[in-house]
Design an enzyme around this catalytic site. Sequence first.
Site, mmCIF file in Angstrom:
data_model
loop_
_atom_site.group_PDB
_atom_site.id
_atom_site.type_symbol
_atom_site.label_atom_id
_atom_site.label_comp_id
_atom_site.label_asym_id
_atom_site.label_seq_id
_atom_site.Cartn_x
_atom_site.Cartn_y
_atom_site.Cartn_z
ATOM 1 N N GLY A 73 42.376 42.865 43.372
ATOM 2 C CA GLY A 73 42.542 42.780 44.821
ATOM 3 C C GLY A 73 43.913 43.194 45.313
ATOM 4 O O GLY A 73 44.264 42.949 46.470
ATOM 5 N N GLY A 110 35.312 44.567 42.748
ATOM 6 C CA GLY A 110 35.400 43.566 43.807
ATOM 7 C C GLY A 110 35.319 44.208 45.176
ATOM 8 O O GLY A 110 34.245 44.521 45.677
ATOM 9 N N HIS A 145 36.002 34.201 35.506
ATOM 10 C CA HIS A 145 36.794 35.080 36.383
ATOM 11 C C HIS A 145 38.166 34.435 36.603
ATOM 12 O O HIS A 145 38.277 33.202 36.683
ATOM 13 C CB HIS A 145 36.064 35.279 37.715
ATOM 14 C CG HIS A 145 36.663 36.356 38.564
ATOM 15 N ND1 HIS A 145 37.810 36.166 39.298
ATOM 16 C CD2 HIS A 145 36.290 37.644 38.766
ATOM 17 C CE1 HIS A 145 38.110 37.300 39.938
ATOM 18 N NE2 HIS A 145 37.201 38.214 39.620
ATOM 19 N N GLU A 158 39.876 34.042 39.111
ATOM 20 C CA GLU A 158 39.959 33.165 40.292
ATOM 21 C C GLU A 158 39.411 31.776 39.965
ATOM 22 O O GLU A 158 39.874 30.778 40.508
ATOM 23 C CB GLU A 158 39.216 33.811 41.481
ATOM 24 C CG GLU A 158 40.011 34.994 42.021
ATOM 25 C CD GLU A 158 39.174 36.070 42.685
ATOM 26 O OE1 GLU A 158 37.990 35.849 42.969
ATOM 27 O OE2 GLU A 158 39.731 37.168 42.911
ATOM 28 N N GLU A 203 40.083 42.245 33.037
ATOM 29 C CA GLU A 203 40.580 42.260 34.407
ATOM 30 C C GLU A 203 42.017 41.745 34.435
ATOM 31 O O GLU A 203 42.237 40.519 34.482
ATOM 32 C CB GLU A 203 39.708 41.361 35.295
ATOM 33 C CG GLU A 203 38.271 41.804 35.396
ATOM 34 C CD GLU A 203 37.649 41.406 36.733
ATOM 35 O OE1 GLU A 203 37.078 42.278 37.379
ATOM 36 O OE2 GLU A 203 37.771 40.234 37.122
ATOM 37 N N SER A 235 40.924 46.551 41.188
ATOM 38 C CA SER A 235 41.186 47.617 42.153
ATOM 39 C C SER A 235 40.596 48.961 41.738
ATOM 40 O O SER A 235 41.205 50.009 41.971
ATOM 41 C CB SER A 235 42.688 47.735 42.425
ATOM 42 O OG SER A 235 43.189 46.517 42.941
ATOM 43 N N ASN A 276 31.152 42.542 42.306
ATOM 44 C CA ASN A 276 31.435 41.114 42.470
ATOM 45 C C ASN A 276 31.757 40.897 43.947
ATOM 46 O O ASN A 276 32.855 41.237 44.394
ATOM 47 C CB ASN A 276 32.623 40.709 41.586
ATOM 48 C CG ASN A 276 33.059 39.266 41.848
ATOM 49 O OD1 ASN A 276 32.341 38.496 42.480
ATOM 50 N ND2 ASN A 276 34.243 38.904 41.353
ATOM 51 N N TRP A 277 30.787 40.357 44.655
ATOM 52 C CA TRP A 277 30.977 40.185 46.105
ATOM 53 C C TRP A 277 31.942 39.054 46.423
ATOM 54 O O TRP A 277 32.353 38.895 47.570
ATOM 55 C CB TRP A 277 29.635 39.896 46.784
ATOM 56 C CG TRP A 277 28.695 41.068 46.862
ATOM 57 C CD1 TRP A 277 28.886 42.332 46.336
ATOM 58 C CD2 TRP A 277 27.408 41.098 47.509
ATOM 59 N NE1 TRP A 277 27.793 43.126 46.618
ATOM 60 C CE2 TRP A 277 26.869 42.394 47.334
ATOM 61 C CE3 TRP A 277 26.651 40.162 48.208
ATOM 62 C CZ2 TRP A 277 25.616 42.767 47.842
ATOM 63 C CZ3 TRP A 277 25.406 40.523 48.709
ATOM 64 C CH2 TRP A 277 24.908 41.820 48.532
ATOM 65 N N LYS A 278 32.256 38.219 45.447
ATOM 66 C CA LYS A 278 33.079 37.020 45.673
ATOM 67 C C LYS A 278 32.497 36.204 46.836
ATOM 68 O O LYS A 278 31.283 36.234 47.031
ATOM 69 C CB LYS A 278 34.538 37.405 45.934
ATOM 70 C CG LYS A 278 35.086 38.380 44.896
ATOM 71 C CD LYS A 278 36.569 38.448 44.940
ATOM 72 C CE LYS A 278 37.048 39.626 44.114
ATOM 73 N NZ LYS A 278 38.425 39.496 43.709
HETATM 74 C C1 PEP Z 1 37.189 41.285 40.771
HETATM 75 O O1 PEP Z 1 37.425 40.345 41.517
HETATM 76 O O2 PEP Z 1 36.450 41.115 39.783
HETATM 77 C C2 PEP Z 1 37.795 42.579 41.063
HETATM 78 C C3 PEP Z 1 37.830 43.484 40.139
HETATM 79 O O3 PEP Z 1 38.292 42.737 42.333
HETATM 80 P P1 PEP Z 1 38.943 44.082 42.958
HETATM 81 O O4 PEP Z 1 38.065 45.233 42.544
HETATM 82 O O5 PEP Z 1 38.910 43.851 44.429
HETATM 83 O O6 PEP Z 1 40.315 44.199 42.403
#
Ligand code: PEP
Length: 252
Positions: A175, A234, A98, A100, A169, A213, A9-11
């Site tokens: 993050g 992410g 998601h 976010e 998640e 993470s 997931n590049w966001k």
């Molecule tokens: C995500 O945003 O879906 C995610 C898992 O981010 P990260 O791996 O950076 O925690």
Amino acid sequence: MKQKLIAGNWKMNGGLAANEALLHEVQQGLAHALASKHAQVAVCVPAVYLSQVQRLVLGSGIDLGAQDVSAHEHGAYTGEISAAMLKDFAVRYAIVGHSERRQYHAETDAHVALKVQRALSTGVTPIVCVGETLAEREAGMTEVVVKRQLAAVIRANGHCISEIVVAYEPVWAIGTGQTASPEQAQAVHAVLRAQLKSSTVHADHVHILYGGSMNAANAVELLSQPDIDGGLIGGAALKAADFLAIIAVAAR
Ligand code: PEP
């Protein structure tokens, strides 16, 4: 054996030059990482780069994903992108719900369920995100929250639910560098699997990904849990070496 799925997931990151460099490096390393064919790989990119990335991943074995999809089919919804538009760019996956988007765009369980419906009816596989906040975990509400989030999607989609991907998640792990322990993650995945089983006989085929993470080091134990079928990645998906290292763990 079900192949593990590793989806990046590049966001809201990337750029034309950066995308090309990242995918070039990933593809260089991928042939080796995927030698065992035990992993599927996808990248969920910002919508404006779908066309570019469609071209870049052609023939590489990397599937293309979007980060959201409209709940509407078409019409006066300025700024929205429909599932049919995603299909025009050979998009296989769309992240839906998601945390976010739930947090910053006020997406409700019902809205997420409609987006899932729209994606499924168009042949785009939704990656449905569920997860509790730290306050909810500390209040002992984890199970209640993730079951409520998934129940809305099941209610709206009936037996088609076997076609979705679920991503657990925990919001507190996204993050932050703080990961759910393999035991914590497996416990939630087992709850989600049981919930799917009460709605479809194909629940064992559904990929339930862990996200939060994940990196090459913690992926080893996380991905060896019986109900963890891959990862939604992410930050680590933005660095070719880190993303490849997770893929290599998944492909073992
Ligand atoms: C995500 O945003 O879906 C995610 C898992 O981010 P990260 O791996 O950076 O925690």
